[in-house]
Structures are given as C-alpha cells and as structure tokens.
Design an enzyme around this catalytic site. Structure first.
Site, PDB file in Angstrom:
ATOM      1  N   VAL A 203       0.859  -1.182   0.000  1.00 24.30           N
ATOM      2  CA  VAL A 203       0.000   0.000   0.000  1.00 24.30           C
ATOM      3  C   VAL A 203       0.896   1.234   0.000  1.00 24.30           C
ATOM      4  O   VAL A 203       1.794   1.350   0.837  1.00 24.30           O
ATOM      5  CB  VAL A 203      -0.943   0.011   1.217  1.00 24.30           C
ATOM      6  CG1 VAL A 203      -1.864   1.228   1.156  1.00 24.30           C
ATOM      7  CG2 VAL A 203      -1.764  -1.268   1.272  1.00 24.30           C
TER       8      VAL A 203
ATOM      9  N   ASP B  97     -14.033 -11.091   6.693  1.00 18.65           N
ATOM     10  CA  ASP B  97     -12.643 -11.040   7.172  1.00 18.65           C
ATOM     11  C   ASP B  97     -12.485  -9.907   8.181  1.00 18.65           C
ATOM     12  O   ASP B  97     -11.549  -9.111   8.104  1.00 18.65           O
ATOM     13  CB  ASP B  97     -11.676 -10.865   6.007  1.00 18.65           C
ATOM     14  CG  ASP B  97     -10.244 -11.233   6.387  1.00 18.65           C
ATOM     15  OD1 ASP B  97     -10.066 -11.864   7.447  1.00 18.65           O
ATOM     16  OD2 ASP B  97      -9.320 -10.896   5.637  1.00 18.65           O
TER      17      ASP B  97
END
Length: 666
Positions: free
Chosen positions: A83, A197
C-alpha cells in the site's frame, strides 16, 4: 406439440364476413382458411423469441475518465500486496493505492486473468458504497505487472497496530470502537454484502477516533455466492472464523457477527483469540470440531460478557443482527446509567449526619471510585443533590436518538479529550443551580468537619489517609486514562508523519497547476521575450554590445528603464514587459488583460509562492546586514579593549613571528 396444437385450436375463431353473410351456405376457401390460421398463430406469439429486458445502463462512475494519480511513499503491506500513498493529480485528493502483482505469482495466464477480473468486479461493487465507517473505493488502474486499487486515505493506523503499541484497550474505548464497527457492518449487511474477514488489522482508526472497515478482500454479494445451502467458500483468518465457515457448511451474515465478538476479545486482551492456546492449523481443527467460542476475559463487565455470549452463539441463527446489537446495553452504555442510579441513591441519603457517612468511608478503605465518576472529593459535593440519571438522559454520552442514531456523530469526538464523560457530566450537573443553596450548606458542613479534625491531634494521620483515598483516583482509572491519552498522542503523531509525506505531492501538484496556467502559456510563446525579461531584470546590455562600450546609437537605457517585472525575482520566467513601443505595448496590454481574467487557485498559488520567495529574499538580506553589523561591533569592542586587530590578523602575525625566529639569518 400437444400444447402447440391446443393453443392453435383455441386461437382459431372463425367469424363470418360480409361476403359470408350473402353466401351463408358456401364453405370457406382453402386459401382463406390458411390465412386465418397464419394470422392466429402470429397473434398467439408462439414462435416469437422471448424478449429479454435491456441491460441496465452502465454506472456513471464506470464511464468516468480514469483517475490521473502519482505514487508516493510506502505506508503499509496488506494480504494481497503493498500500500502506497498517492495523490489525485486532478483534484489534489490524497489516496491509498494498493498494488497487487499480477504476473509473478500465478502459474498460468488464465488464473492471472481470473484473479484480475475478480478484483475488478469487487471494486465495481464497492465503489457505490458510502458510509462514515466504511473505506471508500475509488477505482482501479491496470498496469503491465500490477493492478492498482485506489482507496480512500485514512490517517492513523489499524487497531492491531495500536494494540501492539499500547496493549489492551480499556472497556470505554472498546465500546466506542465496537459501536462504530457495528454501524459500518449494518450498512454492509443492508446492501447484501458480507465482509467475511473482520479483524483488528482490517479496521483503520484516524486521529479523531473514527474507525473505518477496510480490506474487503473476500467480500461478495450474497446473491452471487449463495447456493441451495449458502455460500461455499472459505476466506478469512482462522482465529476470527466462525465454525460454519471452517466446516464449509454454508454461512451468511451471522459469520460476521462471530468475527465481531472475536475482534472485541482481541481489543480487550491485546491478542488474537485462540492464539495463546493453538496455532492456526490447530485452531482450525479445534473450532471446527468443538464449535466452542474463545475464552471470555473475567475482567469485563456483565454487559460486555453478555454481548460476547450473544455474538459467539454456536447456532448461527441464534446470533443477533448488527442492528440488534446496536441496541445492546454494552454498546449503548446503559450500564453507566444504572451505576449512576446507584450513585444518585447514595447521594440522596446525605440527610443523615455527615460524620456517619465518613465513618462508612473509612470502614471500607478498599473501595475505589468507579469510572462513572464517583464523587469522593469533598469539593465535588456541590453537585451531590442533582439527579445524575436526569442529567445523563438530557445529554446522552453516545449521541443515541430514538431513530437509531446518526452515524456521523461517532466521528465527532473531542479533540482535546479522547473520552469526555466525566467532563460532560460535571458540566451538565453544574448547570443545575436550583439546588445551589442546599449544596452550599453541605459544603459548609464539610468545612466545619475538616476544622474539627484539625483540632484533634490524634486524627491528623487518619485525615491525611482519608483524603488520599478520596482525592486520588483508582489505579484502574489512571491506567485507562493513560492508555487513552497514549492512543490519542500516537494517532496525532501518525497524522503528523503522514502530513510530512504528503508535502512533496502537494508541491508537485501546485507546480503542475502553475506550469499549465494561461500566464505561463503566454510567456512561453516567445523565447526572445523571456531573454529580454532576464536582461531587463539584471540590467544587462544587449548581447551585441560589450559592457565596456557605450551605446552606438539611440538610448538603450530607455528600454531598460521602462522594463518592469510583475513578479518578484524568484517567480521564474512568468514576468511581463512594459516597453515603451507602440506595437509591443499593445500586445503586452492584451497579454496582461488575459492574465488578469484568470481567476482561481492558480493565481492564489502563484501569489503565495511569489510572496514566500520575496520574504525569503528579504530575510536573507536582513541576515547578511545583521552579520555585518555584528562583525563591526565585535571589531570595535576588541579595539577598545586594546586587543588590536582581529583574531585572524593576530594569527597571521603570529605565523610571521614564528617564521622569522625559525630563519634568523634572513
């Protein structure tokens, strides 16, 4: 075929025509009968293909042009890739760019394309979501070896990173985060989307305490995944998985509720559930075979334990929904109201003599102040007769209304105090002044009692002990406040670091705006004008003449003096010339008129940059003058003191003396 002939037979309706009225006894011709059969079959629409409804128009977001962005520094690593911080070069908005490798980690091209298509479909699904507690997806950009997913940038860190830095959270922080988590999950479930998740690493926290659900790496629409027995795929992390997910017996929204309970245990203990007892593989077998929930910490309140037991029900259908959990006392903070009711009943019993109340306090030295804000200090007895329940109902701590509460209210946490329950309660109680007289009487009684204790020398030690017990908060309160302050300080520090990272991106964005501004485009039309501008500013003669020679003809100084720069020396090549010439003056007036018409961010940015450069030049000039003045003052002081020349001159003379003594023959 029987249905076909039956429909044809039912469709055949013979009606006599006008000619048939005249010839009633004549049978119909074969051609006329065939035409009628054909028309009836055509009207029955048997052989016509079913017309499907046209596909829905493409979303306007998908038709938008691709986002022009630039990659910044690395800010984290996720399950699928890295990221980076990025910037939208069209709007200046900061982005979080998740880069997924698409070439090196797959065995075949088909699998690679399938994975890319899955991610792109996921982003198309999630681009339409908008909620304060959900990370916003902006789009995808495919490159040669990577697929870039553009996300909303959230300053701060994840819950798991905060747990690693500060340890377990106090229950008040857990309550605040859990409520916002349920608000975001309720929004997802209302749009038929399962997260699948949920864990601390996928929950981001900004510097104001607002959390956002992120990393929908396994989310799908339930309508696309559901079969006769439910969804059949297993994605997520084993420690947070529900038993039905591990067994792959089909799961629904209740699997997310189980993960919420595991995340609450993670925030309370600082560790992933089951991580202390089992490794990941062993945890999968244990959860799948026993279907038992993780151990619940004993330090939690009764409401928190009840909340976890409801989330961790073995039967999925018995687990409440996210909307139902938002009404739970643990989330709404109703245990505070019940504790405040007990506090009000104790304070209303102050009609008994005050020494008896103090004797009760001394008889229970182990009692500590609850986090609700018990008023042990005598100075706080001014508010003891006000009804705490009424005051809390007037201004609810969690901003909950009858309609379910506004989701945006959870992000409006005070900048100075991370949790300000005690301050709000005291300020609310202080506004109730209708009982001030009786409160003052009690305060006078406490002062008289204190003087009475001062008179007796034997009670001095007891009084100091009692005041220490009442004035100082309990260890648990200090620990919770310290943890909250550390969390807020860490988030502020994280936001400051990210602001430093975004500065180069902003500078590049502003420079690009200045480069493509109309004034710069006008200045780039002629290279000769830029050269004349530079010579005009530096007061240099033309190229064809030497600086030592005089003017050959005319008065070139006239043109030089007439030259004026509209910008400071640091503003680059965007200067304007006003030369006293007919044609040139007209053209320059047109250019300046067009430049004057330009309004907006570019002009403001150029002015700010020119002002900054001018200020830096002035500051540099002042500094040089100050250094020269200080040097002159120092030399004058040294001459007045009889030291003679400067240290440099003395050093040179000392070197000459040494050389003279070293060579006496010279």
């Amino acid at each position: 075929m029987q249905d076909f002939f039956g429909s044809v037979r039912r469709s055949l309706v013979f009606r006599p025509s006008s000619d048939d009225d005249n010839q009633e006894n004549q049978p119909p011709f074969p051609g006329v009968l065939a035409d009628k059969i054909t028309s009836c079959i055509r009207k029955s629409k048997i052989f016509i293909k079913p017309s499907f409804s046209p596909p829905p128009p493409a979303n306007t977001v998908d038709m938008a042009p691709p986002i022009s962005w630039r990659k910044g520094q690395l800010i984290g690593r996720g399950a699928f890739g890295t990221v980076y911080m990025g910037m939208n070069l069209d709007s200046g908005e900061l982005l979080a760019v998740k880069q997924v490798l698409i070439a090196a980690n797959f065995a075949s091209k088909e699998k690679t394309q399938a994975h890319i298509q899955e991610l792109e479909e996921e982003v198309k699904l999630l681009k339409n979501l908008s909620h304060p507690n959900i990370v916003r997806y902006l789009g995808t950009v495919r490159e040669d070896d990577t697929l870039n997913i553009l996300l909303e940038f959230v300053p701060g860190g994840s819950i798991s990173s905060l747990l690693e830095k500060f340890g377990p959270f106090p229950e008040s922080v857990v309550r605040t985060y859990t409520r916002q988590l349920l608000l975001g999950l309720e929004y997802l479930h209302n749009h038929a989307i399962m997260h699948r998740d949920i864990k601390g690493a996928n929950i981001l926290v900004d510097n104001k305490g607002c959390i956002k659900l992120a990393d929908f790496g396994a989310s799908k629409q339930v309508a696309e995944l559901a079969t006769m027995t439910g969804a059949k795929s297993m994605k997520g992390t084993p420690y947070w998985m529900a038993p039905e997910v591990i067994l792959q017996t089909g799961h629904s929204f209740s699997a997310d509720i189980w993960s919420v309970g595991c995340t609450v245990i993670e925030m309370v203990t600082g560790k992933a559930p089951w991580s202390q007892q089992y490794k990941e593989v062993a945890a999968i077998f244990f959860i799948g075979t026993t279907k038992s929930h993780p151990p619940i910490p004993d330090t939690l309140s009764s409401d928190a334990k009840d909340f976890l037991l409801k989330c961790l029900q073995e039967v999925p259908n018995l687990r409440p929904t996210a909307s139902e959990l938002l009404k739970h006392p643990f989330v709404m903070g109703k245990h505070k109201e019940s504790a405040s009711t007990d506090l009000g009943s104790v304070l209303n019993n102050l009609s008994t003599p005050l020494p008896l109340q103090i004797n009760n306090t001394k008889s229970t030295p182990d009692s500590t102040c609850d986090d609700v804000g018990d008023m042990c200090n005598f100075g706080s007895l001014n508010y003891s007769l006000v009804d705490p329940v009424k005051s809390i109902q007037n201004k609810n701590l969690w901003q909950q209304n009858d309609n379910g509460g506004d989701e945006d209210d959870m992000c409006l946490i005070d900048d100075e105090n991370f949790l300000t329950f005690d301050g709000e309660m005291s300020s609310t109680l202080e506004k109730d002044c209708h009982l001030k007289k009786s409160c003052d009487d009690i305060s006078d009684m406490s002062i008289a009692l204190k003087s009475k204790f001062d008179e007796s020398p034997g009670n001095g030690e007891k009084e100091s002990t009692m005041s220490m017990e009442c004035d100082q908060p309990s260890y648990s309160e200090d620990d919770d406040e310290l943890t909250e302050s550390k969390i807020k300080a860490f988030l502020d520090e994280k936001a400051a670091d990210l602001k430093k990272l975004q500065t180069p991106l902003y500078e590049e964005f502003y420079n690009s705006l200045i480069t493509f501004s109309p004034s710069c485009m006008e200045s780039n039309l002629s290279n000769s004008k830029r050269e004349d501008t530079a010579r005009g500013f530096l007061k240099l003669p033309p190229k064809s003449r030497s600086p030592s020679r005089g003017p050959l003809g005319g008065s070139p100084s006239r043109a030089t003096d007439a030259t004026s720069c509209s910008k400071s020396p640091g503003s680059g090549g965007s200067r304007e010339l006003n030369i006293n010439n007919g044609g040139d003056e007209a053209s320059q007036d047109g250019v300046s008129a067009r430049v004057t018409d330009w309004r907006g961010l570019v002009v403001d940015t150029k002015q700010e940059l020119s002002q900054c450069v001018a200020l830096s030049e002035i500051e540099k000039k002042w500094k040089e003058e100050l250094d020269q003045e200080l040097e002159r003052k120092r030399q004058e002081i040294m001459r007045q003191a009889g030291l003679g020349s400067s240290p440099r001159d003395r050093g040179m003379s000392r070197q000459r003396e040494k050389s003279r003594f070293a060579s006496p023959g010279k």
